[in-house]
Structure formats: structure tokens, C-alpha cells
Design an enzyme around this catalytic site. Structure first.
Site, PDB file in Angstrom:
ATOM      1  N   HIS A  10       6.561  47.485  25.586  1.00 54.45           N
ATOM      2  CA  HIS A  10       7.240  48.433  25.276  1.00 54.45           C
ATOM      3  C   HIS A  10       7.024  49.205  23.590  1.00 54.45           C
ATOM      4  O   HIS A  10       6.330  48.732  23.536  1.00 54.45           O
ATOM      5  CB  HIS A  10       9.082  47.559  25.204  1.00 54.45           C
ATOM      6  N   CYS A  60       8.794  55.388  24.387  1.00 54.56           N
ATOM      7  CA  CYS A  60       9.191  53.676  25.114  1.00 54.56           C
ATOM      8  C   CYS A  60       9.605  54.383  26.757  1.00 54.56           C
ATOM      9  O   CYS A  60       8.707  54.047  27.809  1.00 54.56           O
ATOM     10  CB  CYS A  60      10.534  53.496  24.888  1.00 54.56           C
ATOM     11  N   HIS A  74      16.687  52.303  26.562  1.00 54.95           N
ATOM     12  CA  HIS A  74      15.405  52.133  26.221  1.00 54.95           C
ATOM     13  C   HIS A  74      14.646  51.551  27.078  1.00 54.95           C
ATOM     14  O   HIS A  74      15.742  51.211  27.877  1.00 54.95           O
ATOM     15  CB  HIS A  74      15.238  51.043  24.808  1.00 54.95           C
TER      16      HIS A  74
END
Length: 257
Positions: A223, A159, A211
Site C-alpha cells: 500500500h 493509495c 485508505h
């Protein structure tokens, strides 16, 4: 100080000096680093651009002195474009991934440590002023790229590697990890104020940011989670329609441009 430069397309950067150790990131061709500790099979390094630390296997880089490094950096800067590129001479052909940074001679030759290779391929066309108009299109080109912990390329990405790579194409430098990226930028206070290219950060049960994703508009995020995917996002977090539940809890939104 002793320095090194990666001479392979993409190599693992490990937490410890062993192949079984966690891959914390990757080193792309041409990336420069400070050599901290050289052992028989592995070398501890600090990447110059991001200060990231790890171990790289010996044989995957060449050592440079400060004069050689500066001569290389005096070359003409290029970044490999989305379609990739090749470095070629009579005995070698090396495929390079999108985002690889090169310093070339006026004849488009990579020349360091006695090695000379001509560059053929795509060149990243973007500049910082195009960020707001072009970032969504570039990010969408990575859709369905497989997730890879520590990955930084179209062959596998995580990510924060995804946000770092996409931003770098617009001459915007981000740290390697999501929690480090969240420490930068300006906070966006309300969902209604989100703009394309803003980064949304998400935390775990302990409150640690784990994240990050790139906003395509006020309620759509791209993402890397299992793969680079597009999901809906609201004030609670990312809603995964396939799972029919929220997969990530929103912590903060940041803007860098």
C-alpha cells in the site's frame, strides 16, 4: 458537448481554479474528458472513464468535437508498459508513464488535432486472465515509489491511485477514490479467505474509508503510505513494524475478480 484530451505526460487536476488549490488527482496523456466550464486560465472537466471532476490549466489539453474524439477511439488500443515509452516526431519527444492509454494507427502513430507522433517503448503485456498470477509481481515493482496526494504514476502515487493503476493493467476499471472503490466488488468475510489481489479498506475515527491496499497473501499487504511499502495485516489492521504500532484500522475486504 465539448471534449478535451490531455496532451502532456501528466498534469494536475485541481479542486479549484488555482495553482495553490489541492491536487485531487492527475490527468495522464491521452485521457479524454468533457469540458464543463472554460475560464480564461482554467477549465472545469469531467473525466470520461471515471466521472472524476476538477480543474485543469488551459494549455495542457486540446479541445475536440465528438467526431474527432470518436475517430481517435477507433484506433488500436495500447497501454504503456512498466518501462514507459516515448512519443516522437521531428520536433517533439514526450516521455509517457506506465498506465498511459493510447489509441494508435496501424503504424503505431498517435494522430489527433493535426499532431502526429510515433510511439516507441514498452507495451503492457497483461490480460484479465493473468490477474491472479501476475498482480503481485506488478504491484511489487512499485515498492518505494513516493507517496503523493492525488498521484497516479511511478513518479508519485496515493493509495487509491495505486490500486486503480495496478488493476487497470489487467483491464479492470476502478473508481478514483478509496471510498468509491469500496462500494464495488464482493465482500470477503474472513481473513482466512483472502486471496492475492483482494483490496483491503481502512477507515478513520469517524468511520470514513480513507485508505486502501492490495493484498499479496492472507496477511501481507502492499500500500502507499509515505511510500509504497509492504506490511503485515490482521483482523485489526495494518501493523507498521517501523512504528511498532497499528497504522490503519481494517474496515472491509473486497474482491473484484
Amino acid at each position: 458537448m465539448n471534449y478535451g484530451i490531455c496532451t502532456l505526460a501528466l498534469v494536475p487536476l485541481r479542486l479549484e481554479q488555482a495553482h495553490r488549490s489541492e491536487m485531487v488527482s492527475q490527468v495522464l496523456f491521452g485521457e479524454l474528458f468533457e469540458i464543463l466550464d472554460k475560464q480564461p486560465d482554467w477549465t472545469s472537466i469531467r473525466l470520461l472513464e471515471t466521472d472524476y471532476l476538477g480543474w485543469i490549466q488551459n494549455g495542457q489539453f486540446v479541445q475536440l468535437d465528438e467526431e474527432e474524439m470518436q475517430r481517435y477511439l477507433d484506433g488500436k488500443f495500447h497501454m504503456v508498459g512498466r518501462q514507459g515509452g516515448l512519443l516522437i516526431n521531428d520536433t517533439k519527444q514526450l516521455a509517457l508513464c506506465h498506465g498511459t492509454k493510447l489509441y494508435l494507427t496501424d503504424e503505431n502513430v498517435w494522430h489527433i488535432a493535426g499532431d502526429k507522433l510515433s510511439y516507441q517503448g514498452d507495451i503492457n503485456p497483461y490480460i484479465r486472465n493473468q490477474f491472479k498470477t501476475e498482480i503481485a509481481q506488478l504491484a511489487l515493482a512499485y515498492k518505494d515509489t513516493p507517496y503523493l496526494w492525488g498521484g497516479r504514476s511511478q513518479w508519485g502515487i496515493d493509495c487509491s491511485g495505486f490500486s486503480q493503476l495496478i488493476y487497470s493493467c489487467f483491464d479492470l476499471s476502478l473508481p478514483r477514490d478509496a471510498y468509491q472503490q469500496a462500494e464495488m466488488g464482493q465482500t470477503v468475510d474472513f481473513i482466512s479467505e483472502i486471496k492475492v489481489g483482494d483490496l483491503a479498506f481502512f477507515d478513520n475515527a469517524e468511520g470514513r474509508i480513507t485508505h486502501v491496499g492490495i493484498m499479496l497473501d492472507r496477511d501481507t499487504i502492499i500500500h502507499a503510505s509515505a511510500k509504497v511499502r509492504i506490511d503485515r495485516m490482521d483482523s485489526e489492521g495494518i501493523f507498521n513494524q517501523e512504528l511498532n504500532r497499528y497504522s490503519h484500522r481494517l474496515r472491509i475486504i473486497k474482491r473484484y475478480v
